[in-house]
Scaffold this motif. Structure first.
Motif, mmCIF file in Angstrom:
data_model
loop_
_atom_site.group_PDB
_atom_site.id
_atom_site.type_symbol
_atom_site.label_atom_id
_atom_site.label_comp_id
_atom_site.label_asym_id
_atom_site.label_seq_id
_atom_site.Cartn_x
_atom_site.Cartn_y
_atom_site.Cartn_z
ATOM 1 N N SER A 142 0.898 -1.160 0.000
ATOM 2 C CA SER A 142 0.000 0.000 0.000
ATOM 3 C C SER A 142 0.927 1.197 0.000
ATOM 4 O O SER A 142 1.477 1.558 1.035
ATOM 5 N N THR A 145 -4.727 9.946 -0.228
ATOM 6 C CA THR A 145 -4.304 10.135 -1.624
ATOM 7 C C THR A 145 -4.649 11.545 -2.093
ATOM 8 O O THR A 145 -3.821 12.229 -2.711
ATOM 9 N N VAL A 175 -4.685 4.915 -9.663
ATOM 10 C CA VAL A 175 -4.932 3.935 -8.601
ATOM 11 C C VAL A 175 -4.716 2.569 -9.235
ATOM 12 O O VAL A 175 -5.313 2.268 -10.275
ATOM 13 N N SER A 224 -7.431 -1.976 -6.158
ATOM 14 C CA SER A 224 -8.076 -0.935 -6.985
ATOM 15 C C SER A 224 -9.276 -1.498 -7.745
ATOM 16 O O SER A 224 -10.019 -0.758 -8.378
ATOM 17 N N ARG A 240 -13.149 2.720 -6.002
ATOM 18 C CA ARG A 240 -13.234 3.337 -7.333
ATOM 19 C C ARG A 240 -14.259 4.469 -7.333
ATOM 20 O O ARG A 240 -13.989 5.582 -7.788
ATOM 21 N N ILE A 284 -7.994 4.595 -13.335
ATOM 22 C CA ILE A 284 -8.085 3.299 -12.643
ATOM 23 C C ILE A 284 -8.257 2.245 -13.735
ATOM 24 O O ILE A 284 -9.186 2.347 -14.542
ATOM 25 N N CYS A 298 -6.434 -4.770 -12.935
ATOM 26 C CA CYS A 298 -6.127 -4.361 -11.559
ATOM 27 C C CYS A 298 -5.333 -5.469 -10.861
ATOM 28 O O CYS A 298 -4.342 -5.220 -10.201
#
Ligand code: KG4
Ligand code: ZN
Length: 344
Positions: A151, A263, A277, A282, A288, A301, A307
């Motif tokens: 992370s 963020t 992201v 994500s 999202r 994204i 992802c």
């Protein structure tokens, strides 16, 4: 400035997905093949490393062939081979790296060892072959990288130039989701299970702590995880049934809120143009929706399939190394704990 054309074969075997992909010009998906071992590991409630590497050995050759076949190319039409060198499980990484070395030697193509985290970031550049290319991310940008093992908040001022602003001090977001899912008896992988259970739960049912760690860009998810454990223990001691959906929804909200709030604060502080992201977490619907709704910066994204772990992202990152002729020597070894470098 137009970038030179190149077609990269990507290979990814860092965890429990055996994947290969062919990507042109760092963006266009010509093929993207993933063989997931998730059903195999689900019975153990997590990834079983020895089993993972054995499955990679079985799958790697057919998966690479399939990626070439689906892209209608022969290995001779590939310009370079990019492979995840780390971080990840040593026994799994070695299968992909050895395959890449073999192909590189036989086909006389350059070898490029890629950091898996860098790969996740570059998933934001990818697009299907049959669409008008969307605008690529613009620098400076902030990447929130949230996966099973990481992370991190990363500032990028240019291609391949990374400044790690902060990261988790304990559990990664995905790791915390996986652990709490296990605690709630929800199936592996935990992230999607928590998301599913949350849809019929109330986020405000439990007030779990949100560790903002003001003054730093780090995260901590062990406190919220322990808070869920304590709530479960208290309910069990009273002989009450567990409100699984409410617990899942309240926990998911606590994790997602911290990720999004930090963020957006970092984006403002570092005056970035855009946000990316990426990483398995994500894929989370609440994450999202929240960041797209609250960000005043454009947010990239990847679609759900990009992802979680895949090789398209490894080939995309490989392209940007390729154009700098940043090749790896043939004797590279796997790097199970490789951090994303500050800059390249
Ligand atoms: O990037 P990834 O596929 O592998 C690593 O590099 O770690 O990320 C896997 C993580 C797991 O912790 C999984 O539970 C989480 O991503 N994940 C999700 C969702 N889908 C996968 N977490 C929350 N919501 C999801 N929909
Ligand atoms: Zn990953």
């Amino acid at each position: 400035m137009a970038l030179p054309p190149a077609r990269i074969l990507g290979i990814e075997t860092s965890c429990d997905e055996t994947a290969a992909a062919v990507i042109s010009n760092g963006r266009v998906i010509e093929s993207n093949v993933v063989a997931s071992q998730v059903d195999l590991h689900a019975q153990y409630g997590g990834v079983f490393p020895e089993l993972a590497s054995r499955e990679h050995v079985k799958a790697i050759y057919p998966i690479v062939n399939e990626a070439l076949r689906q892209a209608y190319v022969d290995i001779s039409e590939i310009d370079a081979i990019a492979v995840t060198q780390g971080p990840g499980l040593a026994g799994s990484l070695v299968v992909g790296v050895n395959m890449a070395k073999g192909l590189s030697l036989v086909a006389e193509k350059p070898l490029i060892g890629i950091n898996h985290l860098e790969g996740h970031i570059y998933s934001a550049w990818l697009h299907p072959a049959d669409v008008t290319p969307p605008q690529p991310p613009r620098f400076p940008l902030l990447a929130l990288l949230v996966s099973g093992g990481h992370s991190e908040l990363i500032l990028m001022t240019d291609h391949l130039a990374y400044q790690r602003l902060g990261g988790t001090l304990d559990d990664a977001a995905g790791e915390a989701l996986d652990k709490v899912a296990r605690l709630l008896d929800l199936p592996y992988p935990g992230g999607p299970s928590i998301q599913k259970a949350s849809t019929s739960g109330k986020e405000t049912a439990f007030s779990f702590p949100k560790a903002m760690l003001e003054g730093s860009w780090d995260f901590s998810f062990s406190g919220v995880k322990t808070a869920v454990l304590r709530a479960v223990e208290a309910l069990q001691a009273e002989g009450r049934p567990l409100p699984i959906e409410d617990l899942a929804a309240s926990f998911q909200a606590a994790v997602v809120d911290v990720l999004v709030e930090k963020t957006l604060l970092a984006a403002q502080k570092y005056k970035v143009r855009e946000i990316i992201v990426a990483g398995g977490v994500s894929a989370n619907k609440r994450l999202r929706e929240k960041i797209l709704a609250e960000s005043k910066y454009p947010v990239h994204i990847p679609p759900l399939a990009l992802c979680t772990d895949n090789a398209a992202m490894i080939a995309a990152a490989g392209y940007f190394h390729f154009i700098k002729e940043d090749f790896s020597p043939f004797d590279i070894d796997v790097l199970p704990n490789w951090p994303l470098s500050f800059s390249h």
